[in-house]
Design a protein around this motif. Structure first.
Motif, PDB file in Angstrom:
ATOM      1  N   VAL A  27     -16.698  41.677   4.232  1.00  9.42           N
ATOM      2  CA  VAL A  27     -16.741  41.487   2.787  1.00  9.42           C
ATOM      3  C   VAL A  27     -16.126  40.130   2.515  1.00  9.42           C
ATOM      4  O   VAL A  27     -15.092  39.784   3.089  1.00  9.42           O
ATOM      5  N   TRP A  28     -16.758  39.361   1.657  1.00 14.04           N
ATOM      6  CA  TRP A  28     -16.249  38.036   1.326  1.00 14.04           C
ATOM      7  C   TRP A  28     -15.751  38.018  -0.109  1.00 14.04           C
ATOM      8  O   TRP A  28     -16.315  38.681  -0.980  1.00 14.04           O
ATOM      9  N   SER A  29     -14.708  37.228  -0.360  1.00 21.14           N
ATOM     10  CA  SER A  29     -14.242  37.051  -1.731  1.00 21.14           C
ATOM     11  C   SER A  29     -14.344  35.578  -2.110  1.00 21.14           C
ATOM     12  O   SER A  29     -14.168  34.684  -1.280  1.00 21.14           O
ATOM     13  N   TYR A  30     -14.640  35.366  -3.394  1.00 23.53           N
ATOM     14  CA  TYR A  30     -14.811  34.024  -3.943  1.00 23.53           C
ATOM     15  C   TYR A  30     -14.072  33.939  -5.273  1.00 23.53           C
ATOM     16  O   TYR A  30     -13.881  34.950  -5.961  1.00 23.53           O
ATOM     17  N   SER A  31     -13.702  32.754  -5.648  1.00 18.67           N
ATOM     18  CA  SER A  31     -13.097  32.551  -6.952  1.00 18.67           C
ATOM     19  C   SER A  31     -14.138  32.757  -8.035  1.00 18.67           C
ATOM     20  O   SER A  31     -15.227  32.180  -7.982  1.00 18.67           O
ATOM     21  N   GLN A  32     -13.796  33.570  -9.008  1.00 22.91           N
ATOM     22  CA  GLN A  32     -14.706  33.798 -10.125  1.00 22.91           C
ATOM     23  C   GLN A  32     -14.865  32.539 -10.968  1.00 22.91           C
ATOM     24  O   GLN A  32     -15.876  32.364 -11.649  1.00 22.91           O
ATOM     25  N   TYR A  33     -13.903  31.663 -10.906  1.00 26.93           N
ATOM     26  CA  TYR A  33     -13.894  30.489 -11.780  1.00 26.93           C
ATOM     27  C   TYR A  33     -14.544  29.269 -11.144  1.00 26.93           C
ATOM     28  O   TYR A  33     -15.192  28.482 -11.839  1.00 26.93           O
ATOM     29  N   THR A  34     -14.377  29.100  -9.825  1.00 21.67           N
ATOM     30  CA  THR A  34     -14.931  27.913  -9.161  1.00 21.67           C
ATOM     31  C   THR A  34     -16.038  28.244  -8.168  1.00 21.67           C
ATOM     32  O   THR A  34     -16.775  27.356  -7.746  1.00 21.67           O
ATOM     33  N   GLY A  35     -16.142  29.514  -7.741  1.00 21.38           N
ATOM     34  CA  GLY A  35     -17.112  29.897  -6.726  1.00 21.38           C
ATOM     35  C   GLY A  35     -16.673  29.577  -5.318  1.00 21.38           C
ATOM     36  O   GLY A  35     -17.418  29.816  -4.363  1.00 21.38           O
ATOM     37  N   ALA A  36     -15.450  29.060  -5.157  1.00 25.38           N
ATOM     38  CA  ALA A  36     -14.962  28.685  -3.827  1.00 25.38           C
ATOM     39  C   ALA A  36     -14.666  29.926  -2.985  1.00 25.38           C
ATOM     40  O   ALA A  36     -14.126  30.924  -3.484  1.00 25.38           O
ATOM     41  N   TYR A  37     -15.024  29.848  -1.706  1.00 27.25           N
ATOM     42  CA  TYR A  37     -14.717  30.926  -0.769  1.00 27.25           C
ATOM     43  C   TYR A  37     -13.207  31.095  -0.632  1.00 27.25           C
ATOM     44  O   TYR A  37     -12.453  30.123  -0.606  1.00 27.25           O
ATOM     45  N   LYS A  38     -12.754  32.352  -0.514  1.00 27.88           N
ATOM     46  CA  LYS A  38     -11.323  32.610  -0.403  1.00 27.88           C
ATOM     47  C   LYS A  38     -10.968  33.401   0.852  1.00 27.88           C
ATOM     48  O   LYS A  38     -10.148  32.960   1.643  1.00 27.88           O
ATOM     49  N   LEU A  39     -11.560  34.589   1.049  1.00 29.58           N
ATOM     50  CA  LEU A  39     -11.145  35.472   2.135  1.00 29.58           C
ATOM     51  C   LEU A  39     -12.326  36.183   2.759  1.00 29.58           C
ATOM     52  O   LEU A  39     -13.368  36.368   2.130  1.00 29.58           O
ATOM     53  N   THR A  40     -12.130  36.632   4.015  1.00 30.04           N
ATOM     54  CA  THR A  40     -13.065  37.522   4.686  1.00 30.04           C
ATOM     55  C   THR A  40     -12.329  38.812   5.021  1.00 30.04           C
ATOM     56  O   THR A  40     -11.256  38.781   5.610  1.00 30.04           O
ATOM     57  N   PHE A  41     -12.905  39.934   4.632  1.00 33.52           N
ATOM     58  CA  PHE A  41     -12.356  41.251   4.942  1.00 33.52           C
ATOM     59  C   PHE A  41     -13.194  41.851   6.063  1.00 33.52           C
ATOM     60  O   PHE A  41     -14.419  41.796   6.031  1.00 33.52           O
TER      61      PHE A  41
END
Length: 210
Positions: A27-41
Motif C-alpha cells: 500500500v502506498w501513501s501520498y500527500s493529499q496536498y502535493t501528491g508526493a510519495y510518502k510511505l510504502t506499507f
C-alpha cells in the motif's frame, strides 16, 4: 491493477494495489496536498485490497489472498497486528467502519457475502447480498454514506446498491444504475466532503493489435 484510494484525516491518500504483481503486497501513501510519495506499507501482505481508516485512527487493509484484515500505523507504515481473519471461500475486498453502530467493521467478500466484526475483531455475522432482481451480488467495495446507509459496488449487476445497516444488511434500492456499456464495472467507492458519491468504474479496452 485494481486500486482503491482513501484520503485520511491527516492529509494522506492511500492506494492499494490489488493482487497484481510485483506490487500486490504493498500500500502506498501520498500527500493529499502535493501528491508526493510518502510511505510504502507491506507488513506481510500477500495482496492489498480494501482500505479503511478505523475509529482508532489506524489504517486497516484487507489481504484477500491471506484472508486477513491487518492494521498499520498510518504515520510510520508499521504493522500493528491482525484485526480479523475469514475462512471458507471468502476473500476480503472492500472494508468500511460503521461508527454509529459502535465502530463495527463491514467487509465485502468475493463469494457474495457482507461480513460484520465488532471493534475488537470478533465476528458478528454475515449477510448474503442480493440485487433487486433477487440475484446474489458480487460485492467488491463498500462505504458508509453520510445518511447512514451502506453503499456497495456490485460487479454482478454493474451498479451501486444501497443497504440499511439496522439489524443486518437489507436491500433498499439501486443507488447508481449500471453504465450503458456492458463492460463497465464499479470498483472503488468514496464519499467526498461535499456529500457526493464518487465511483471508480473500470472499462475493458478491446485488443487493437489484430
Amino acid at each position: 491493477m485494481s486500486c482503491l484510494w482513501l484520503p485520511a484525516a491527516r492529509g494522506d491518500i492511500f492506494v492499494s494495489n490489488g493482487a497484481q504483481p510485483p506490487y500486490a503486497s504493498q500500500v502506498w501513501s501520498y500527500s493529499q496536498y502535493t501528491g508526493a510519495y510518502k510511505l510504502t506499507f507491506s507488513g506481510g501482505l500477500a495482496s492489498s485490497n480494501g482500505l479503511a481508516i478505523g475509529c482508532d485512527g489506524n489504517l486497516y487493509v484487507a489481504d484477500g489472498i491471506n484472508k486477513l484484515i491487518k492494521y498499520f500505523d498510518p504515520a510510520t507504515g508499521a504493522l500493528l497486528g491482525t484485526f480479523a481473519g475469514v475462512g471458507g471461500n471468502a476473500y476480503p475486498s472492500g472494508i468500511t467502519f460503521v461508527s454509529p453502530g459502535g465502530c463495527a467493521l463491514y467487509m465485502a467478500d468475493s463469494s457474495g457475502f457482507i461480513w460484520a466484526f465488532d471493534p475488537t475483531g470478533v465476528f458478528i455475522g454475515k449477510y448474503l447480498c442480493f440485487n433487486p432482481n433477487g440475484v446474489a451480488c458480487e460485492p467488491y467495495d463498500l462505504t458508509l454514506g453520510p445518511d447512514g446507509y451502506l453503499y456497495v459496488s456490485d460487479l454482478g449487476s454493474r451498479s451501486v446498491l444501497q443497504f440499511s445497516t439496522t439489524g443486518g444488511v437489507y436491500f433498499n434500492s439501486v443507488f447508481v444504475p449500471p453504465f450503458s456499456d456492458p463492460n463497465a464495472r464499479p470498483w472503488g467507492l468514496h464519499f467526498g466532503t461535499n456529500g457526493n458519491l464518487y465511483v471508480d468504474f473500470s472499462l475493458s479496452i478491446p485488443n487493437t493489435n489484430g
